[in-house]
Design a protein around this motif. Structure first.
Motif, PDB file in Angstrom:
ATOM      1  N   ASP A 186      31.327  33.311  33.912  1.00 54.42           N
ATOM      2  CA  ASP A 186      32.570  32.225  33.952  1.00 54.42           C
ATOM      3  C   ASP A 186      33.456  32.996  34.964  1.00 54.42           C
ATOM      4  O   ASP A 186      33.437  33.819  34.895  1.00 54.42           O
ATOM      5  N   SER A 187      33.200  32.275  35.954  1.00 54.74           N
ATOM      6  CA  SER A 187      34.012  32.300  37.693  1.00 54.74           C
ATOM      7  C   SER A 187      35.444  33.297  37.068  1.00 54.74           C
ATOM      8  O   SER A 187      35.898  34.345  37.708  1.00 54.74           O
ATOM      9  N   SER A 188      36.208  32.458  36.674  1.00 54.31           N
ATOM     10  CA  SER A 188      37.405  33.384  36.042  1.00 54.31           C
ATOM     11  C   SER A 188      37.267  34.638  35.969  1.00 54.31           C
ATOM     12  O   SER A 188      38.064  35.832  36.288  1.00 54.31           O
ATOM     13  N   PHE A 189      36.527  35.202  34.653  1.00 54.74           N
ATOM     14  CA  PHE A 189      35.916  36.373  34.169  1.00 54.74           C
ATOM     15  C   PHE A 189      35.580  37.021  35.482  1.00 54.74           C
ATOM     16  O   PHE A 189      36.240  38.532  35.360  1.00 54.74           O
ATOM     17  N   ALA A 190      34.716  36.745  35.837  1.00 50.10           N
ATOM     18  CA  ALA A 190      34.641  37.480  37.401  1.00 50.10           C
ATOM     19  C   ALA A 190      35.482  38.197  38.680  1.00 50.10           C
ATOM     20  O   ALA A 190      35.257  38.984  38.837  1.00 50.10           O
ATOM     21  N   LYS A 191      36.375  37.189  38.508  1.00 50.79           N
ATOM     22  CA  LYS A 191      37.514  36.891  39.258  1.00 50.79           C
ATOM     23  C   LYS A 191      38.588  38.017  38.887  1.00 50.79           C
ATOM     24  O   LYS A 191      38.882  38.892  39.302  1.00 50.79           O
ATOM     25  N   GLN A 192      38.595  38.544  37.002  1.00 47.17           N
ATOM     26  CA  GLN A 192      39.263  39.049  36.813  1.00 47.17           C
ATOM     27  C   GLN A 192      39.053  40.829  36.869  1.00 47.17           C
ATOM     28  O   GLN A 192      39.414  41.493  37.455  1.00 47.17           O
ATOM     29  N   LEU A 193      37.801  40.625  36.847  1.00 48.27           N
ATOM     30  CA  LEU A 193      37.076  41.993  37.405  1.00 48.27           C
ATOM     31  C   LEU A 193      37.136  42.114  38.849  1.00 48.27           C
ATOM     32  O   LEU A 193      37.401  43.730  39.141  1.00 48.27           O
ATOM     33  N   LYS A 194      36.523  41.948  39.818  1.00 46.06           N
ATOM     34  CA  LYS A 194      36.679  42.151  40.845  1.00 46.06           C
ATOM     35  C   LYS A 194      38.329  42.094  41.168  1.00 46.06           C
ATOM     36  O   LYS A 194      38.755  43.390  42.187  1.00 46.06           O
ATOM     37  N   ASP A 195      38.908  42.214  41.199  1.00 42.80           N
ATOM     38  CA  ASP A 195      40.623  42.456  40.936  1.00 42.80           C
ATOM     39  C   ASP A 195      41.263  43.895  41.513  1.00 42.80           C
ATOM     40  O   ASP A 195      41.916  44.791  41.613  1.00 42.80           O
ATOM     41  N   LEU A 196      40.084  44.508  40.470  1.00 41.08           N
ATOM     42  CA  LEU A 196      40.452  45.583  39.516  1.00 41.08           C
ATOM     43  C   LEU A 196      39.896  46.718  40.523  1.00 41.08           C
ATOM     44  O   LEU A 196      40.247  47.886  40.534  1.00 41.08           O
ATOM     45  N   LYS A 197      39.081  45.594  41.452  1.00 42.57           N
ATOM     46  CA  LYS A 197      38.287  46.794  42.689  1.00 42.57           C
ATOM     47  C   LYS A 197      37.421  47.717  42.339  1.00 42.57           C
ATOM     48  O   LYS A 197      38.172  49.127  42.972  1.00 42.57           O
ATOM     49  N   PRO A 198      36.513  47.307  41.247  1.00 41.45           N
ATOM     50  CA  PRO A 198      35.825  48.690  40.233  1.00 41.45           C
ATOM     51  C   PRO A 198      35.359  49.501  41.744  1.00 41.45           C
ATOM     52  O   PRO A 198      34.422  49.030  42.336  1.00 41.45           O
ATOM     53  N   ASP A 199      35.056  50.567  41.524  1.00 36.98           N
ATOM     54  CA  ASP A 199      33.789  51.240  42.227  1.00 36.98           C
ATOM     55  C   ASP A 199      32.694  51.436  41.522  1.00 36.98           C
ATOM     56  O   ASP A 199      32.035  51.234  42.412  1.00 36.98           O
TER      57      ASP A 199
END
Length: 314
Positions: free
Chosen positions: A73-86
């Motif tokens: 789901d693209s909104s799930f992916a966006k949630q993860l991206k927004d957290l800028k994970p290393d």
């Protein structure tokens, strides 16, 4: 310059008790931005809500929880991206699609309970026990789209003891994995040239356990049957049948005999255990569970089971 641990942003993925020691290690060492775990399920007649063990721990530590419902789901992916994970750290979770693996800056680390490339797949601990290995271990590696194939970061070997079963070995491996996560992340950041490519020629597989794998064949040697009991104890339990009822066996020992008893026959009933003839040698059973009942020590089972001495296990 090297980043301090607390500057390293981690998103953790996991579901089971096996994941929790590593989740705690990430919480203590790094900047844990979020925890992804399966959605809570309604269980049983009262429809009680059951959280995954990872969700329970995440709530206890007041961590941000993201329920991984649809990984594509693209909104799930966006949630993860927004957290800028290393890094993503993944322990006993689902297979992540390529679209997610591209999100963390430095990659996704998985903890796998075998010494890769040995036992790639869903059930490495069970297969190590089934094969009566003397040792196994834990590997941290960078996830690539093909399952369990990525570069190895670090490994730790663990001896398999005589009385180990799936439960005890899981616990040891889960703790060992948690002990590797800090150094593994730092190795990826500062010494990534030291990561080891897996030798695919040495790979062996540890596929998911099926119902058929759980069934005991009394024609087998007692050592093979005992290995099966250990591999599936305390859950889901290796089983046989007694008078058409399922009987799970959780604890046994192999004993030498050269009797010509019928295979599968209960030929010796003591106060605390009973002995069953195998294709070669015999098994002494100490803890069992009859269909519809709770697991119990053999001594309690023996008291309640009238015709045990003349029974044949099939």
């Amino acid at each position: 310059q090297a980043m301090s641990n607390k500057d390293i942003n981690i998103i953790f993925f996991g579901n089971t008790d096996f994941s929790n020691p590593t989740l705690l290690a990430c919480y203590e060492s790094f900047n844990l931005k979020a925890v992804v775990t399966n959605k809570s399920k309604k269980m049983g007649r009262g429809q009680k809500i059951l959280d995954t063990p990872v969700m329970t721990l995440a709530k206890e530590k007041n961590l941000k929880i993201i329920e991984g419902i649809d990984l594509n789901d693209s909104s799930f992916a966006k949630q993860l991206k927004d957290l800028k994970p290393d890094f993503f750290v993944v322990v006993a979770y689902k297979i992540l699609p390529k679209s997610l693996l591209d999100i963390p800056k430095y990659g996704s680390i998985n903890i796998h309970s075998s010494l890769l490339p040995k036992y790639r797949g869903a059930a490495p601990i069970q297969h190590a026990l089934l094969n009566q290995d003397d040792s196994t271990g834990i590997s941290t590696f960078l996830i690539e789209p093909k399952v369990d194939t990525g570069k190895i970061i670090d490994q730790f070997e663990i001896e398999i003891l005589e009385d180990d079963n799936y439960g005890s070995l899981s616990k040891k491996l889960s703790d060992a994995g948690a002990n590797l996560i800090d150094s593994s992340i730092n190795k990826c950041l500062n010494h990534s040239s030291e990561l080891i490519k897996q030798d695919n020629n040495k790979a062996t597989l540890a596929p998911k356990i099926s119902k058929d794998d759980l069934k005991i064949n009394w024609n087998d040697d007692s050592g093979i049957i005992l290995a099966k009991i250990k591999a599936f104890s305390p859950t889901p339990g290796a089983f046989t049948t007694i008078n058409n009822k399922r009987l799970k066996i959780f604890k046994a020992q192999s004993i030498n005999n050269d009797n010509d008893n019928q295979i599968g026959s209960v030929y010796n009933v003591d106060k605390n255990f009973f002995d069953v003839q195998c294709g070669h040698n015999a098994l002494r059973l100490f803890c069992v569970q009859l269909e519809g009942k709770k697991a119990m020590d053999s001594k309690d089972f023996i008291v309640g089971y009238q015709d045990l001495a003349s029974s044949i296990l099939k």
